[in-house]
Design a protein around this motif. Sequence first.
Motif, PDB file in Angstrom:
ATOM      1  N   TYR A 108      30.969 -22.155 -42.028  1.00 21.99           N
ATOM      2  CA  TYR A 108      30.851 -21.154 -40.912  1.00 21.99           C
ATOM      3  C   TYR A 108      32.219 -20.402 -40.755  1.00 21.99           C
ATOM      4  N   THR A 109      33.419 -21.270 -40.848  1.00 29.61           N
ATOM      5  CA  THR A 109      34.698 -20.447 -40.843  1.00 29.61           C
ATOM      6  C   THR A 109      35.087 -19.555 -41.812  1.00 29.61           C
ATOM      7  N   ARG A 110      34.551 -19.662 -42.992  1.00 29.64           N
ATOM      8  CA  ARG A 110      34.669 -18.588 -44.143  1.00 29.64           C
ATOM      9  C   ARG A 110      33.834 -17.360 -43.895  1.00 29.64           C
ATOM     10  N   VAL A 111      32.579 -17.680 -43.381  1.00 34.39           N
ATOM     11  CA  VAL A 111      31.686 -16.696 -43.027  1.00 34.39           C
ATOM     12  C   VAL A 111      32.183 -15.728 -41.918  1.00 34.39           C
ATOM     13  N   ILE A 112      32.901 -16.402 -40.898  1.00 35.89           N
ATOM     14  CA  ILE A 112      33.463 -15.575 -39.894  1.00 35.89           C
ATOM     15  C   ILE A 112      34.462 -14.806 -40.323  1.00 35.89           C
ATOM     16  N   GLU A 113      35.291 -15.276 -40.975  1.00 34.96           N
ATOM     17  CA  GLU A 113      36.584 -14.710 -41.676  1.00 34.96           C
ATOM     18  C   GLU A 113      36.001 -13.485 -42.582  1.00 34.96           C
ATOM     19  N   ALA A 114      35.095 -13.450 -43.357  1.00 32.43           N
ATOM     20  CA  ALA A 114      34.364 -12.567 -44.075  1.00 32.43           C
ATOM     21  C   ALA A 114      33.948 -11.380 -43.018  1.00 32.43           C
ATOM     22  N   ARG A 115      33.319 -11.836 -42.118  1.00 35.34           N
ATOM     23  CA  ARG A 115      32.636 -11.174 -40.985  1.00 35.34           C
ATOM     24  C   ARG A 115      33.763 -10.216 -40.573  1.00 35.34           C
ATOM     25  N   ILE A 125      30.935 -17.991 -30.053  1.00 34.49           N
ATOM     26  CA  ILE A 125      31.144 -19.605 -30.256  1.00 34.49           C
ATOM     27  C   ILE A 125      32.789 -19.795 -30.175  1.00 34.49           C
ATOM     28  N   GLU A 126      33.196 -20.642 -29.147  1.00 34.54           N
ATOM     29  CA  GLU A 126      34.488 -21.088 -29.015  1.00 34.54           C
ATOM     30  C   GLU A 126      35.012 -21.833 -30.463  1.00 34.54           C
ATOM     31  N   PRO A 127      36.070 -21.399 -31.203  1.00 33.12           N
ATOM     32  CA  PRO A 127      36.307 -21.771 -32.564  1.00 33.12           C
ATOM     33  C   PRO A 127      36.671 -23.342 -31.964  1.00 33.12           C
ATOM     34  N   ASP A 140      31.773 -25.408 -32.180  1.00 31.14           N
ATOM     35  CA  ASP A 140      30.295 -25.576 -32.724  1.00 31.14           C
ATOM     36  C   ASP A 140      30.313 -24.605 -34.046  1.00 31.14           C
ATOM     37  N   TRP A 141      29.415 -24.280 -34.612  1.00 32.70           N
ATOM     38  CA  TRP A 141      29.373 -23.383 -35.683  1.00 32.70           C
ATOM     39  C   TRP A 141      28.122 -22.825 -35.724  1.00 32.70           C
ATOM     40  N   CYS A 142      27.830 -21.843 -36.103  1.00 35.61           N
ATOM     41  CA  CYS A 142      26.510 -21.056 -36.384  1.00 35.61           C
ATOM     42  C   CYS A 142      26.066 -21.313 -37.815  1.00 35.61           C
ATOM     43  N   HIS A 143      24.789 -21.839 -37.927  1.00 42.36           N
ATOM     44  CA  HIS A 143      24.139 -22.071 -39.114  1.00 42.36           C
ATOM     45  C   HIS A 143      22.888 -22.090 -38.775  1.00 42.36           C
ATOM     46  N   PHE A 144      22.189 -21.971 -40.179  1.00 42.74           N
ATOM     47  CA  PHE A 144      20.396 -21.927 -40.109  1.00 42.74           C
ATOM     48  C   PHE A 144      19.993 -22.892 -41.173  1.00 42.74           C
TER      49      PHE A 144
END
Length: 344
Positions: free
Chosen positions: A198-205, A227-229, A232-236
């Motif tokens: 998720y952290t890598r996705v947020i950086e890319a976003r 989402i406060e770093p 939690d993390w966003c995933h599906f």
Amino acid sequence: MNVTLPTAEALRAALAGLLDGLPPKQATQAVDRLIANYRGTTPTDAPLLRDRSDVAAYAAYRMPATFEAVRSALDALRDAAPDWEPATHTDVGGGTGAASWAVAGAWDGPRTTVLDWAEPALALGRELAAASGIPALRAATWQRARIGEDLALDAADLVTVSYVLNELTPEARTALVDAAARAAQAVVIVEPGTPDGYTRVIEARDRLIAAGLTVAAPCPHSDVCPIEPGTDWCHFSARVSRSSLHRRVKGGSLPYEDEKFSYVVATRFTARPVDARVTRRPQIRKGQVLLELCTRDEALRRATVTKRHGGLYRAARDTDWGDAWPPPPEAGREPSGPDPRDSL
């Protein structure tokens, strides 16, 4: 959508045909090493797929799950931009081509180029594509390229980057995302559904937005993730049907597994994100459904949908993790009941 080509089933059939006779001990050892890399416990900036046995194990272990995760992300893109269709597609770090299989199942005939630095992966990908019977896959170009800081991408309508960022140094990740943003009209990035993924996705976003793209999915907006770093993390989750070969290689007995993934879709053209997206598995209780939502006003909220909401209550019982909320009306009819925003 390409309704004439059952690509999930075709992929399983192609894998079974090419990997029949894979030595179990060798496959298990390769899978164990690949799992360690997938989970981020073995950092590397070198290709993970070194030889034919690695590639065969990877294909059996990861291709079905990667295919389903990417297909879910592409479904979200198609929902956000139903009139858009790519003519060209570049699959960066595509390996054996799982993302390209998903693209072939979403649209008819995009011209695909698969880039990867592991020639054994490209070779097996070509074989699987040839066995697929799918014209777009059989016509794909498989090209060796170093996925690093000096990567240059030709212009393409769609660029997919699936389960690749974990293999790269931070500098190479930045260069890849920037190159995709320059080259593409739509960028789809998928990573494991872990805190690190998720952290890598947020950086890319963040880099895609800085480059002038807007988020089409899964977020309802292009502003800062609410989402406060560290909290939690966003995933599906995507359901993956396991073939007998898949179960044998992974040592499992169930006929399915759930692939957890994080993703972002960003576009240079106009897309319509959802009003809100379900970010957790809905909780169904007596007479009510609890939905955890990420909403367009940048907030994380809970919606409580009860029987008094009529058609919305029935829709909520059928709603799944990752779905849009409220659901689109069926056959031009709005769901009956109070405004769902009253439940937010």
